[in-house]
Design a protein around this motif. Structure first.
Motif, PDB file in Angstrom:
ATOM      1  N   THR A 114      23.230  -4.425  24.868  1.00  0.00           N
ATOM      2  CA  THR A 114      24.020  -3.416  25.582  1.00  0.00           C
ATOM      3  C   THR A 114      23.997  -2.011  25.150  1.00  0.00           C
ATOM      4  O   THR A 114      23.219  -1.913  24.066  1.00  0.00           O
ATOM      5  N   GLY A 115      24.598  -1.138  25.761  1.00  0.00           N
ATOM      6  CA  GLY A 115      24.489   0.182  25.340  1.00  0.00           C
ATOM      7  C   GLY A 115      24.584   1.059  26.383  1.00  0.00           C
ATOM      8  O   GLY A 115      24.125   0.566  27.385  1.00  0.00           O
ATOM      9  N   THR A 116      24.888   2.333  26.286  1.00  0.00           N
ATOM     10  CA  THR A 116      25.038   3.100  27.337  1.00  0.00           C
ATOM     11  C   THR A 116      23.446   3.467  27.953  1.00  0.00           C
ATOM     12  O   THR A 116      23.630   3.400  29.162  1.00  0.00           O
ATOM     13  N   LYS A 117      22.721   3.751  27.207  1.00  0.00           N
ATOM     14  CA  LYS A 117      21.286   4.148  27.621  1.00  0.00           C
ATOM     15  C   LYS A 117      20.292   3.321  26.859  1.00  0.00           C
ATOM     16  O   LYS A 117      20.555   3.001  25.374  1.00  0.00           O
ATOM     17  N   GLY A 118      19.174   2.930  27.270  1.00  0.00           N
ATOM     18  CA  GLY A 118      17.980   2.459  26.857  1.00  0.00           C
ATOM     19  C   GLY A 118      18.018   0.845  26.524  1.00  0.00           C
ATOM     20  O   GLY A 118      17.219   0.188  26.026  1.00  0.00           O
ATOM     21  N   LYS A 119      19.064   0.094  27.324  1.00  0.00           N
ATOM     22  CA  LYS A 119      19.182  -1.386  26.844  1.00  0.00           C
ATOM     23  C   LYS A 119      18.231  -1.981  27.714  1.00  0.00           C
ATOM     24  O   LYS A 119      17.673  -2.889  27.166  1.00  0.00           O
ATOM     25  N   SER A 120      17.547  -1.611  28.778  1.00  0.00           N
ATOM     26  CA  SER A 120      16.505  -2.477  29.456  1.00  0.00           C
ATOM     27  C   SER A 120      15.409  -2.345  28.667  1.00  0.00           C
ATOM     28  O   SER A 120      14.712  -3.019  28.638  1.00  0.00           O
ATOM     29  N   THR A 121      14.964  -0.933  28.198  1.00  0.00           N
ATOM     30  CA  THR A 121      13.811  -0.744  27.688  1.00  0.00           C
ATOM     31  C   THR A 121      13.745  -1.684  26.212  1.00  0.00           C
ATOM     32  O   THR A 121      12.662  -2.401  25.782  1.00  0.00           O
ATOM     33  N   VAL A 122      14.903  -1.607  25.487  1.00  0.00           N
ATOM     34  CA  VAL A 122      15.019  -2.357  24.536  1.00  0.00           C
ATOM     35  C   VAL A 122      15.054  -4.080  24.731  1.00  0.00           C
ATOM     36  O   VAL A 122      14.291  -4.537  24.022  1.00  0.00           O
ATOM     37  N   ALA A 123      15.604  -4.404  25.741  1.00  0.00           N
ATOM     38  CA  ALA A 123      15.560  -6.032  25.986  1.00  0.00           C
ATOM     39  C   ALA A 123      14.256  -6.244  26.359  1.00  0.00           C
ATOM     40  O   ALA A 123      13.734  -7.373  25.816  1.00  0.00           O
ATOM     41  N   ALA A 124      13.670  -5.594  27.277  1.00  0.00           N
ATOM     42  CA  ALA A 124      12.127  -5.661  27.856  1.00  0.00           C
ATOM     43  C   ALA A 124      11.212  -5.803  26.665  1.00  0.00           C
ATOM     44  O   ALA A 124      10.358  -6.759  26.564  1.00  0.00           O
ATOM     45  N   LEU A 125      11.435  -4.986  25.670  1.00  0.00           N
ATOM     46  CA  LEU A 125      10.651  -4.661  24.461  1.00  0.00           C
ATOM     47  C   LEU A 125      10.956  -5.922  23.697  1.00  0.00           C
ATOM     48  O   LEU A 125       9.838  -6.352  22.883  1.00  0.00           O
ATOM     49  N   ILE A 126      11.972  -6.460  23.310  1.00  0.00           N
ATOM     50  CA  ILE A 126      12.141  -7.583  22.531  1.00  0.00           C
ATOM     51  C   ILE A 126      11.508  -8.766  23.068  1.00  0.00           C
ATOM     52  O   ILE A 126      10.790  -9.537  22.412  1.00  0.00           O
ATOM     53  N   VAL A 161      16.623 -13.467  26.287  1.00  0.00           N
ATOM     54  CA  VAL A 161      17.023 -12.028  25.905  1.00  0.00           C
ATOM     55  C   VAL A 161      17.682 -11.599  27.149  1.00  0.00           C
ATOM     56  O   VAL A 161      17.167 -11.421  28.277  1.00  0.00           O
ATOM     57  N   VAL A 162      18.856 -11.062  26.862  1.00  0.00           N
ATOM     58  CA  VAL A 162      19.755 -10.655  27.938  1.00  0.00           C
ATOM     59  C   VAL A 162      20.181  -9.292  28.005  1.00  0.00           C
ATOM     60  O   VAL A 162      20.972  -8.884  27.125  1.00  0.00           O
ATOM     61  N   GLU A 163      20.023  -8.533  29.045  1.00  0.00           N
ATOM     62  CA  GLU A 163      20.587  -7.170  29.117  1.00  0.00           C
ATOM     63  C   GLU A 163      22.061  -7.346  29.807  1.00  0.00           C
ATOM     64  O   GLU A 163      21.913  -8.131  30.694  1.00  0.00           O
ATOM     65  N   LEU A 164      23.169  -6.696  29.200  1.00  0.00           N
ATOM     66  CA  LEU A 164      24.354  -6.746  29.672  1.00  0.00           C
ATOM     67  C   LEU A 164      24.958  -5.241  29.860  1.00  0.00           C
ATOM     68  O   LEU A 164      24.685  -4.350  29.036  1.00  0.00           O
ATOM     69  N   SER A 165      25.536  -5.017  30.990  1.00  0.00           N
ATOM     70  CA  SER A 165      26.075  -3.808  31.137  1.00  0.00           C
ATOM     71  C   SER A 165      27.563  -3.880  30.648  1.00  0.00           C
ATOM     72  O   SER A 165      28.063  -4.923  30.309  1.00  0.00           O
ATOM     73  N   SER A 166      28.362  -2.809  30.551  1.00  0.00           N
ATOM     74  CA  SER A 166      29.733  -2.776  30.312  1.00  0.00           C
ATOM     75  C   SER A 166      30.526  -3.327  31.249  1.00  0.00           C
ATOM     76  O   SER A 166      31.628  -3.949  30.771  1.00  0.00           O
ATOM     77  N   PHE A 167      30.190  -3.541  32.425  1.00  0.00           N
ATOM     78  CA  PHE A 167      31.029  -4.404  33.448  1.00  0.00           C
ATOM     79  C   PHE A 167      31.059  -5.916  32.834  1.00  0.00           C
ATOM     80  O   PHE A 167      31.809  -6.719  33.279  1.00  0.00           O
ATOM     81  N   GLN A 168      29.926  -6.264  32.393  1.00  0.00           N
ATOM     82  CA  GLN A 168      29.610  -7.746  31.972  1.00  0.00           C
ATOM     83  C   GLN A 168      30.018  -7.973  30.781  1.00  0.00           C
ATOM     84  O   GLN A 168      30.621  -9.207  30.688  1.00  0.00           O
ATOM     85  N   PRO A 176      26.685 -14.657  21.233  1.00  0.00           N
ATOM     86  CA  PRO A 176      25.379 -14.359  21.083  1.00  0.00           C
ATOM     87  C   PRO A 176      24.864 -14.802  19.765  1.00  0.00           C
ATOM     88  O   PRO A 176      25.480 -14.368  18.938  1.00  0.00           O
ATOM     89  N   SER A 177      23.592 -15.260  19.770  1.00  0.00           N
ATOM     90  CA  SER A 177      23.070 -15.295  18.371  1.00  0.00           C
ATOM     91  C   SER A 177      22.750 -13.929  17.566  1.00  0.00           C
ATOM     92  O   SER A 177      23.117 -13.643  16.681  1.00  0.00           O
ATOM     93  N   VAL A 178      22.619 -13.026  18.535  1.00  0.00           N
ATOM     94  CA  VAL A 178      22.290 -11.697  18.115  1.00  0.00           C
ATOM     95  C   VAL A 178      22.755 -10.624  19.275  1.00  0.00           C
ATOM     96  O   VAL A 178      22.348 -10.891  20.506  1.00  0.00           O
ATOM     97  N   ALA A 179      24.039  -9.650  19.076  1.00  0.00           N
ATOM     98  CA  ALA A 179      24.227  -8.728  19.946  1.00  0.00           C
ATOM     99  C   ALA A 179      23.933  -7.417  19.467  1.00  0.00           C
ATOM    100  O   ALA A 179      23.864  -7.189  18.157  1.00  0.00           O
ATOM    101  N   VAL A 180      23.279  -6.717  20.361  1.00  0.00           N
ATOM    102  CA  VAL A 180      22.780  -5.395  20.096  1.00  0.00           C
ATOM    103  C   VAL A 180      23.583  -4.296  20.931  1.00  0.00           C
ATOM    104  O   VAL A 180      23.697  -4.458  22.125  1.00  0.00           O
ATOM    105  N   ILE A 181      24.188  -3.431  20.255  1.00  0.00           N
ATOM    106  CA  ILE A 181      24.950  -2.285  20.814  1.00  0.00           C
ATOM    107  C   ILE A 181      23.933  -0.896  20.510  1.00  0.00           C
ATOM    108  O   ILE A 181      23.995  -0.402  19.527  1.00  0.00           O
ATOM    109  N   ASN A 182      23.296  -0.513  21.556  1.00  0.00           N
ATOM    110  CA  ASN A 182      22.070   0.288  21.315  1.00  0.00           C
ATOM    111  C   ASN A 182      22.826   1.829  20.895  1.00  0.00           C
ATOM    112  O   ASN A 182      22.238   2.484  20.072  1.00  0.00           O
ATOM    113  N   ASN A 183      23.708   2.180  21.611  1.00  0.00           N
ATOM    114  CA  ASN A 183      24.498   3.321  21.617  1.00  0.00           C
ATOM    115  C   ASN A 183      25.757   3.539  22.374  1.00  0.00           C
ATOM    116  O   ASN A 183      25.999   2.527  23.312  1.00  0.00           O
TER     117      ASN A 183
END
Length: 453
Positions: A114-126, A161-168, A176-183
């Motif tokens: 998750t994160g305000t910006k870049g989360k789709s790119t990071v999830a797809a890249l992982i 690999v799951v992208e989550l919005s702030s709504f979710q 999660p095994s790993v949670a990522v907060i991009n920004n």
């Protein structure tokens, strides 16, 4: 709450977009003959009757919601706005497709981004890196494929690999095994109500995560410092970006030329993805080689081509002023006319005003519901080094932008705001920009790699 808990409950599905359709399909598979209620806008309603499903095509009040034990709510419906709080007070339980999926897959190995910006790119890249290394990976969530569409996969992948919005993340109940907060930047204030609530809802994902990955933003670090398994990227001791590439400590692992993504912020996204893989117990240094074969996602600093000497760049995914600033940094050596504005979420444009005052583009063309507010803020700049104009529609914007932009320059759609005032979503806005600019919108591909591979 698991799906089995709904067997004897009175259940409604509220919202019939992508998530609502996935929820209805999942419940119908689980309970083929169970009576269900679908609450949605008339335009969203199924065009043909669905067995045992009653459709209410009207906005519900608390009394209408009170007829149900459980409401599976689509992410776009705010839990802070009436009638949800009143219905909850009356005993209605609200859940989501994401929460239901995690309840069914509590033992899955998950990397949640998750994160305000870049989360789709990071999830797809992982997901891309893991697949290139020979792993079976599911890529789903807010990126474009509801988790409930993968409720019963033909085989269990090595990683989800799951992208989550702030709504979710607000309704998140998994571990999660790993949670990522991009920004963390200000966004979605219309949904969350306050900046503090937005931050709290976004950060909720980290509380239950076995390992947490964050960047070096001071506020983000301060709020996550007590996590027992914390990885920080952007710090010189770990994964960080320099002018010459992506590094781990003192070692340069990737040259900038090896990263097929434009901008320093995307180098940070690469650091984020590699830090997540490291937090998952994998050899991120060895896996970094697969970054080179990643393809950028559509609508993210996407060059459409050149017409009459002007390059057109589609960055329609830009829905915060901070994202627009990063886009302008990429083109700071060129003459750029940037298109800003859209749906008004009440977000502060002061940071953008400060940036363009110090780094003026050639022109700023404001449009959309918040266009007037952006213009008002920019008019306060003394002796601006850019031209500032307004236009009501995207067609008018391009008519205005072309004569302002010299040959060799760039017309950049990077709105810094959502699209909902005029378009269904950012993708529709990006395709319309392409069409108006003289390019075939059908060539803008959908996000690749969704699902299990």
């Amino acid at each position: 709450m698991r799906l089995a808990d709904l067997a004897d409950a009175r259940v409604a599905i509220w919202g019939y977009g992508r998530e609502g359709r996935a929820a209805l399909a999942a419940l119908r598979r689980q309970f083929p003959h169970k009576a269900l209620t679908l609450i949605c806008k008339e335009a969203e309603a199924p065009t043909t009757p669905v067995e045992s499903v009653t459709v209410h095509a009207a906005p519900p009040d608390a009394a209408a919601l009170g007829q149900f034990d459980v409401v599976v709510k689509s992410p776009g419906i705010s839990p802070y706005q009436s009638p949800v709080p009143q219905a909850e007070a009356g005993g209605v339980h609200f859940t989501s497709g994401t929460a239901l999926w995690f309840a069914e897959h509590s033992n899955a190995r998950t990397i949640c981004v998750t994160g305000t910006k870049g989360k789709s790119t990071v999830a797809a890249l992982i997901a891309h890196i893991l697949r290139k290394s020979g792993k079976s990976v599911a890529l789903a969530g807010n990126i474009g494929l509801p988790l409930l569409d993968l409720l019963d996969p033909p085989h269990e992948p090595d990683w989800w690999v799951v992208e989550l919005s702030s709504f979710q993340t607000r309704d998140f109940r998994g571990a999660p095994s790993v949670a990522v907060i991009n920004n963390l930047y200000e966004e979605h204030l219309d949904w969350h109500g306050t900046r503090e609530r937005y931050l709290a809802d976004k950060l909720a994902i980290g509380d239950a995560a076995r390992a947490l990955v964050v960047n070096t933003q001071p506020e983000l670090l301060a709020r996550t410092a007590q996590h027992p398994v914390l990885t920080v990227f952007g710090d010189e001791d770990g994964w960080h970006a320099r002018e010459d590439g992506v590094c781990y400590g003192n070692d340069r692992i990737l040259a900038l030329a090896d990263i097929p993504l434009a901008g320093r912020h995307n180098a940070q996204n690469v650091c984020d993805a590699l830090a997540a893989l490291q937090a998952a117990g994998l050899d991120a240094k060895q896996l970094a080689q697969y970054v080179a074969t990643f393809r950028a996602l559509p609508h993210r600093l996407q060059s459409l081509g050149v017409r009459d000497g002007i390059e057109y760049v589609n960055d329609s995914i830009s829905t915060t002023p901070y994202a627009t600033i990063e886009a302008l940094r990429v083109f700071r050596q060129r003459s750029v006319s940037v298109i800003v504005g859209g749906f008004d979420r009440g977000v502060d444009w002061d940071g953008f005003a400060v940036y363009v005052a110090q780094n003026p583009p050639r022109a700023i063309i404001a449009t959309g519901a918040n266009g007037a507010r952006i213009v008002e803020r920019l008019c306060a700049i003394e002796s601006p080094g850019f031209m500032l104009v307004s236009a009501p529609t995207l067609a008018d914007v391009l008519t205005t932008a072309r004569p302002l932009t010299p040959a060799g320059g760039v017309i950049l759609l990077s709105p810094g705001a959502p699209s909902f005032d005029q378009y269904h979503d950012y993708a529709e806005r990006g395709r319309e920009f392409a069409r108006l600019a003289g390019f075939d919108p059908a060539t803008i591909a959908q996000i690749e790699g969704l699902g299990i591979a």
